[in-house]
Design a protein around this motif. Sequence first.
Motif, short mmCIF file in Angstrom:
data_model
loop_
_atom_site.label_atom_id
_atom_site.label_comp_id
_atom_site.label_asym_id
_atom_site.label_seq_id
_atom_site.Cartn_x
_atom_site.Cartn_y
_atom_site.Cartn_z
N ARG A 241 6.40 -9.01 13.04
CA ARG A 241 5.14 -9.75 13.15
C ARG A 241 5.36 -11.01 13.97
O ARG A 241 6.41 -11.61 13.90
CB ARG A 241 4.62 -10.09 11.75
CG ARG A 241 4.48 -8.85 10.89
CD ARG A 241 3.77 -9.12 9.59
NE ARG A 241 3.70 -7.86 8.82
CZ ARG A 241 2.89 -7.66 7.80
NH1 ARG A 241 2.08 -8.62 7.39
NH2 ARG A 241 2.89 -6.51 7.17
N LEU A 261 -4.16 -20.11 5.77
CA LEU A 261 -4.54 -19.13 4.75
C LEU A 261 -6.02 -19.25 4.40
O LEU A 261 -6.71 -18.25 4.20
CB LEU A 261 -3.67 -19.30 3.50
CG LEU A 261 -2.19 -18.95 3.67
CD1 LEU A 261 -1.43 -19.21 2.38
CD2 LEU A 261 -2.01 -17.48 4.08
N ARG A 264 -8.23 -17.52 6.65
CA ARG A 264 -8.24 -16.07 6.44
C ARG A 264 -8.79 -15.71 5.06
O ARG A 264 -8.60 -14.59 4.57
CB ARG A 264 -6.84 -15.52 6.65
CG ARG A 264 -6.36 -15.76 8.07
CD ARG A 264 -4.99 -15.25 8.37
NE ARG A 264 -4.96 -13.78 8.45
CZ ARG A 264 -3.97 -13.11 9.03
NH1 ARG A 264 -2.98 -13.75 9.60
NH2 ARG A 264 -3.98 -11.79 9.06
N LEU A 266 -8.09 -16.98 2.06
CA LEU A 266 -7.18 -16.96 0.92
C LEU A 266 -6.98 -18.36 0.39
O LEU A 266 -6.81 -19.31 1.14
CB LEU A 266 -5.83 -16.39 1.35
CG LEU A 266 -5.85 -14.90 1.68
CD1 LEU A 266 -4.70 -14.54 2.59
CD2 LEU A 266 -5.79 -14.07 0.41
N GLY A 267 -6.98 -18.48 -0.90
CA GLY A 267 -6.84 -19.79 -1.52
C GLY A 267 -8.22 -20.40 -1.71
O GLY A 267 -9.17 -20.02 -1.04
N ARG A 268 -8.28 -21.32 -2.66
CA ARG A 268 -9.59 -21.88 -2.98
C ARG A 268 -10.10 -22.82 -1.90
O ARG A 268 -9.31 -23.43 -1.20
CB ARG A 268 -9.51 -22.63 -4.32
CG ARG A 268 -9.64 -21.67 -5.47
CD ARG A 268 -9.37 -22.38 -6.78
NE ARG A 268 -7.92 -22.53 -6.96
CZ ARG A 268 -7.36 -22.85 -8.12
NH1 ARG A 268 -8.10 -23.08 -9.17
NH2 ARG A 268 -6.07 -22.97 -8.23
N ILE B 212 -2.75 -10.66 -4.75
CA ILE B 212 -1.83 -11.68 -4.26
C ILE B 212 -0.56 -11.65 -5.11
O ILE B 212 -0.63 -11.63 -6.34
CB ILE B 212 -2.49 -13.08 -4.30
CG1 ILE B 212 -3.68 -13.10 -3.30
CG2 ILE B 212 -1.47 -14.19 -3.98
CD1 ILE B 212 -4.52 -14.32 -3.33
N PHE B 236 -3.07 -19.31 -6.74
CA PHE B 236 -3.73 -18.22 -6.01
C PHE B 236 -4.33 -17.18 -6.97
O PHE B 236 -4.82 -16.16 -6.53
CB PHE B 236 -2.73 -17.50 -5.12
CG PHE B 236 -2.39 -18.22 -3.84
CD1 PHE B 236 -3.30 -18.23 -2.79
CD2 PHE B 236 -1.19 -18.87 -3.69
CE1 PHE B 236 -2.99 -18.87 -1.60
CE2 PHE B 236 -0.87 -19.51 -2.50
CZ PHE B 236 -1.78 -19.52 -1.46
N ARG B 268 -3.00 -8.27 -0.43
CA ARG B 268 -3.59 -8.98 0.71
C ARG B 268 -2.67 -10.09 1.18
O ARG B 268 -2.59 -10.40 2.36
CB ARG B 268 -4.95 -9.59 0.31
CG ARG B 268 -6.11 -8.62 0.38
CD ARG B 268 -7.39 -9.34 0.04
NE ARG B 268 -7.75 -10.32 1.05
CZ ARG B 268 -8.46 -11.43 0.81
NH1 ARG B 268 -8.86 -11.71 -0.42
NH2 ARG B 268 -8.76 -12.25 1.78
N LEU B 269 -2.03 -10.74 0.21
CA LEU B 269 -1.12 -11.83 0.53
C LEU B 269 0.16 -11.71 -0.28
O LEU B 269 0.12 -11.55 -1.50
CB LEU B 269 -1.79 -13.19 0.22
CG LEU B 269 -0.92 -14.44 0.36
CD1 LEU B 269 -0.45 -14.64 1.79
CD2 LEU B 269 -1.69 -15.68 -0.12
N SER B 288 2.46 -5.35 3.23
CA SER B 288 1.43 -6.28 2.75
C SER B 288 0.58 -6.76 3.93
O SER B 288 1.08 -6.84 5.05
CB SER B 288 2.09 -7.49 2.08
OG SER B 288 2.99 -7.06 1.07
N ILE B 290 -0.85 -9.84 4.64
CA ILE B 290 -0.33 -11.10 5.18
C ILE B 290 0.95 -11.45 4.42
O ILE B 290 0.97 -11.43 3.19
CB ILE B 290 -1.35 -12.25 5.02
CG1 ILE B 290 -2.66 -11.90 5.76
CG2 ILE B 290 -0.78 -13.58 5.51
CD1 ILE B 290 -3.76 -12.92 5.57
#
Lengths: 268, 328
Positions: A241, A261, A264, A266-268, B212, B236, B268-269, B288, B290
């Motif tokens: 990657r 993130l 994309r 992800l995360g709050r 996650i 997360f 996803r992560l 995975s 990401i």
Amino acid sequence: MPDLKLVVPIKQVPDIENVRFDEEEGRIDRSSAETETNPFDLNALEEAVKLKEKFGGEVITLSMGPSQAKSTLRNSLARGADQAILLSGSGFAGADTWSTSYTLASAIKKIGDFDLIFCGEKTVDGDTGQVGPEIAELLDIPHVSFVSKIRERNNDNLIVETDLWDKIYVKKLVFPGLVTVTKDVNEPRLPTLKDKMKAKKAEIDEWGPGVLKDYGNEDNFGYLGSPTAVDKVEVPEEEVRKGEIFRDKPSESARKLVSRLKDRGLGR
Amino acid sequence: MSYEEGSGVWILAEQENGEIHSVSYELLGRGKELSENLNTELCSLFLTPDSQNAEELIYRGSDKVYLMEDENFDRPDEILYKKNIERLVEEKKPEIILVGATNFGRSLAPRLAASLETGLTADCTGLEIDEEEDFVQIRPAFTGNILAHIYTDRSPKISTVRYKEFKEAERNKNREGEIITLEPIIEDNKENSSIMEIISPEEEINLEDAEIVVSVGQGLKDPEDLGLIKDLANSFEGVLGASRPLVDEGWISREHQVGYSGKRVKPRLYIACGISGAPQHLAGMKESDIIVAINTDPSAPIFNYADYGVVGDMYDVIPELVKQLSKD
């Protein structure tokens, strides 16, 4: 309690960490790496040897392969097996899993009168994990797969733990039976130098297709007896990657990472 | 006994307490495409202690459901399942049978294939019909280093299929199909192999289904410090994973192990903290969506597989991440 006759089928495999794959030809360059005993089979052998040490009896290892596989069988003798049998001959070559299971089952019929068969969960080359249960079916005996712990041995049975459906099932397996073990079952001991020296001189029995003809149908051995064939092999390009690497101080790297993130979703 | 040619694509709908495992819906998803290519029917085999979910298999694309209901199917008993499936296979002669590569599927399918004297291809990640209408099974081997294309020259052709490799079949409540109820053969073989006890794990963790996963490896200096990783996982709402060495050390239970000899995950992560990226670990997580790697060693192989990498000590980086994530 009666002593035990234990059979352990083992396989010689290439050292998976070092073996190279020819991407253009789509083949495995077996000469590129040393061979070793399939690591999962060492756990199976260790468990059989432990039972023998506790209850008496004998451990017989069995391997189908070219004559080079003798070194794997010698290694099993150094690790506590009492007898080692090599199944070798052009008639056995090119066997798929069904044919391999059939051949091993035929050899085990010739050995006869066993209490338990111990197999590794899978091999690191073929990676199928199905030879164990297939042998059990062909011998018409019960089996338990993915055994992570042997709890106790009773007169005519073994109590084992296996992982199924995200739970641990404690199962009773009546002799004769077969188990396949995971790596969690034990930590195999290393053979001593003395044991290695002794194993070097030991006799390895060799059985060809003719020796097994009273125990199995020769038409089922080897390539011709195999229902499946590998048409081609792809060596997928290693998926690398194009990673974005942060080398800032921790707070700054963390800020950048969290922001990527979040972009994309992800995360709050 | 195997035969020359059959017809129909069958899937085994694996259940626990009557609840269908979602790999079965993935088998129906792929099975539908195969059955359409071959112009044949798609059937589910449902051996279960409780038949109430049988309709669900129709909604997900089955033309027929062969239903056998008996309380004994609540036990993962390979011999009992094999006998019942084998009898039906010999009668109906399907061409293809797909089984989920769960632990139970991987223990049952070999018995079935051995008994039917046919081929079984384990842990497939690709299933195709070629131009000559032959069934091609594609599977990784050599610890995931190669992909082998396999043909079977007898029928039925049996595959175990890796979980999360194919899309689940869509659910359509208006679909119609036939549920065929059959009387199972129940023989008491409890004498030979019986279940003495079932132990549920102390903590319910479902790594395989997690969106996650936050994993830790040998960068962890002390089991006491696991709290740090848990904090990040919690930020997360993710699940905690680990590489094999930590499990071997007894620092974390093996339900958490990601890798070749542990669980294979495809979240996803995936965040790898202090994991260098040994091939055995990569085999369990490299697909995975990401991948994030945090490691002090910039030459660690894990960075080659990461979408984002942080070169730094996880003991410094993780608290910063947790702080940033808690901000609005």
